[in-house]
Design an enzyme around this catalytic site. Structure first.
Site, PDB file in Angstrom:
ATOM      1  N   HIS A 298      -0.474   0.972   0.019  1.00 40.56           N
ATOM      2  CA  HIS A 298      -0.092  -0.438   0.003  1.00 40.56           C
ATOM      3  C   HIS A 298      -0.886  -1.185  -1.066  1.00 40.56           C
ATOM      4  CE1 HIS A 298       1.983  -3.795   1.888  1.00 40.56           C
ATOM      5  NE2 HIS A 298       0.863  -4.499   1.898  1.00 40.56           N
TER       6      HIS A 298
ATOM      7  N   HIS B 260       1.081 -10.428  -0.066  1.00 38.99           N
ATOM      8  CA  HIS B 260       1.720  -9.121  -0.219  1.00 38.99           C
ATOM      9  C   HIS B 260       3.070  -9.101   0.463  1.00 38.99           C
ATOM     10  CE1 HIS B 260       0.292  -7.592   3.959  1.00 38.99           C
ATOM     11  NE2 HIS B 260       0.051  -8.884   3.900  1.00 38.99           N
TER      12      HIS B 260
ATOM     13  N   CYS C 260       6.042  -3.396  -1.327  1.00 36.79           N
ATOM     14  CA  CYS C 260       4.732  -3.925  -1.741  1.00 36.79           C
ATOM     15  C   CYS C 260       4.516  -3.847  -3.244  1.00 36.79           C
ATOM     16  CB  CYS C 260       3.603  -3.226  -0.988  1.00 36.79           C
ATOM     17  SG  CYS C 260       3.415  -1.459  -1.369  1.00 36.79           S
TER      18      CYS C 260
END
Length: 213
Positions: free
Chosen positions: A172, A184, A122
């Site tokens: 994240h 993402h 991420c």
């Protein structure tokens, strides 16, 4: 007076037949060559068109830095094309940032990954996108959460970093698009994709946002 051989007429007919067969064979060969040439031309044309597509991107390069929208999966359909017939040199920083992010849709998730060729995690994804615009983000999502200006969820705009986790830590990060959607590098076994902040998982884990630009 010389005798006329009875085979002469037959030989003449056979000669004509052979000549006709040769003509037919030659014609077929020409037609076959022509067909192959057309197929080759069509293949070259297809390859030329294919070469104009950006890998794993919802944009079609029209020439130079011009792009237009391509049909994309339904998950992307709700998100407006941030790069519709806009020149890279004439677009805003946020438009260029989103175009870079969109270009990686479908790239596989890989723990520790920081490049399209190997995959992204991420924060590797957000680091790569921002680096192309000259912004060097810290490597981890936790560190990126300390960058830029704090932004309320109601004030999110294209290009903002959105973060997820729990009370104890950030786990994240993604890049905000619009209409509560963000892009993402999702998770192991998944890819770079578009998700919604309204999805229960992301709504529950949403922690905050930062504006770097």
């Amino acid at each position: 007076m010389p005798r006329t051989t009875p085979l002469a007429p037959w030989m003449s007919v056979r000669t004509l037949l052979v000549f006709a067969i040769l003509l037919t064979t030659t014609a077929c060969g020409s037609k076959q060559y022509s067909t192959k040439q057309v197929l080759a031309d069509e293949t070259n044309s297809t390859e030329s068109i294919a070469a104009s597509f950006e890998p794993a991107s919802p944009f079609l390069r029209m020439g130079g830095n011009q792009f237009c929208t391509l049909p994309v999966p339904s998950v992307v359909a709700g998100t407006k094309n941030p790069f519709d017939l806009v020149s890279m040199s004439g677009s805003t920083t946020n438009q260029r940032l989103l175009a870079l992010a969109f270009s990686q849709i479908g790239t596989l998730y890989r723990p520790g990954g920081t490049e399209p060729s190997t995959g992204f995690d991420c924060s590797g994804f957000t680091t790569w996108v921002y680096s192309k615009l000259g912004v060097n983000l810290p490597r981890s999502s936790r560190e990126q959460f300390q960058e830029g200006k704090v932004i309320a969820k109601s004030q999110l705009r294209k290009g903002d970093l959105v973060f997820f986790g729990n009370k104890h830590r950030i786990t994240h990060v993604g890049i905000y698009l619009e209409d509560n959607k963000f892009i993402h590098s999702s998770s192991s076994g998944d890819t770079v994709k578009i998700s919604s902040l309204d999805e229960p998982t992301w709504e529950r884990k949403y922690t905050g946002a930062r504006r770097v630009f």
